[in-house]
Write an enzyme that holds these catalytic residues in place. Sequence first.
Site, PDB file in Angstrom:
ATOM      1  N   ASP A  56       0.618  -1.120   0.247  1.00 35.28           N
ATOM      2  CA  ASP A  56       0.253   0.038   0.343  1.00 35.28           C
ATOM      3  C   ASP A  56       0.825   1.582  -0.014  1.00 35.28           C
ATOM      4  O   ASP A  56       1.200   1.214   0.786  1.00 35.28           O
ATOM      5  CB  ASP A  56      -0.994  -0.206   1.216  1.00 35.28           C
ATOM      6  CG  ASP A  56      -1.868  -1.060   1.261  1.00 35.28           C
ATOM      7  OD1 ASP A  56      -1.829  -1.688   0.606  1.00 35.28           O
ATOM      8  OD2 ASP A  56      -2.241  -1.550   2.606  1.00 35.28           O
ATOM      9  N   LYS A  57       0.586   2.163  -0.774  1.00 32.97           N
ATOM     10  CA  LYS A  57       0.935   4.049  -0.131  1.00 32.97           C
ATOM     11  C   LYS A  57       0.769   3.854   1.330  1.00 32.97           C
ATOM     12  O   LYS A  57       2.524   4.488   0.916  1.00 32.97           O
ATOM     13  CB  LYS A  57       0.843   4.047  -1.558  1.00 32.97           C
ATOM     14  CG  LYS A  57       0.418   5.849  -1.302  1.00 32.97           C
ATOM     15  CD  LYS A  57      -0.011   6.775  -2.142  1.00 32.97           C
ATOM     16  CE  LYS A  57      -1.392   7.121  -1.388  1.00 32.97           C
ATOM     17  NZ  LYS A  57      -1.510   8.108  -0.726  1.00 32.97           N
TER      18      LYS A  57
END
Length: 248
Positions: A56-57
């Site tokens: 995930d970012k």
Amino acid sequence: MANSYYSVIYSDDDIVVLNKKSGLLIAADRYNPDAPRLDLEAEKEFGRLYAVHRIDKDTSGIVIYARNPDAHKNLSMQFEKREVQKTYHALVYGHPVWENLTVDLKLLPDGDQRHRTVVDKRLGKPSLTEFKNLGSVGPYSWIEAKPKTGRTHQIRVHLYANGFQIVCDPLYGGNQKPVRLSEIKRRWNGDETEERPLLTRLALHAYRITFAHPKTGEQVTFTAPYPKDMEATRKQLEKIFNVNPVAE
């Protein structure tokens, strides 16, 4: 080479293993085409890179890139066959009563208006995560997560479905309160107007990964040290509560 986006854990002619900061995309994203990207930054140093997996970012930690098509094919196949062992660390609100928990809930990515992953027994894809309680620290607990599948937001959703929210999770948490020493330490005597929070972002870190090197076939393991904000939080919580999530 250290920079504001990542540090290099390992590199050779076939692979690059990086420790990325939170807030950075791994590759192009259809929702956020202009967001900073790790692959574009790292290619300035390493040349053409091939993504073989995603985190995930908002998650910090280990990311592997292949440096040539053969390595890319080999590593992609290992991820597809679930031969790669991944370990994450998270700081969550509350105190699990379990020591170990296996969550086997089908997940459907992009399942609501906020593009969140949702539990969906009918349309979801099989998703499995093994959790371990590493110890309670005041209002929080350290959790180890080993996802056996690679669904979007899998760890976050599997915890959420079991009543636990990762600290500062903007999508699944609802509670965006940063971690402040003044709210944990009993005899804190600083100035609250001057205090800088220890942690203000998603408290999830891709900590360790084990896979077969695409050229030699040898099993290799890499560990990503906590970034500064998470390490500062770990140190302060260990001082007060004597729990260390990275103790081997």
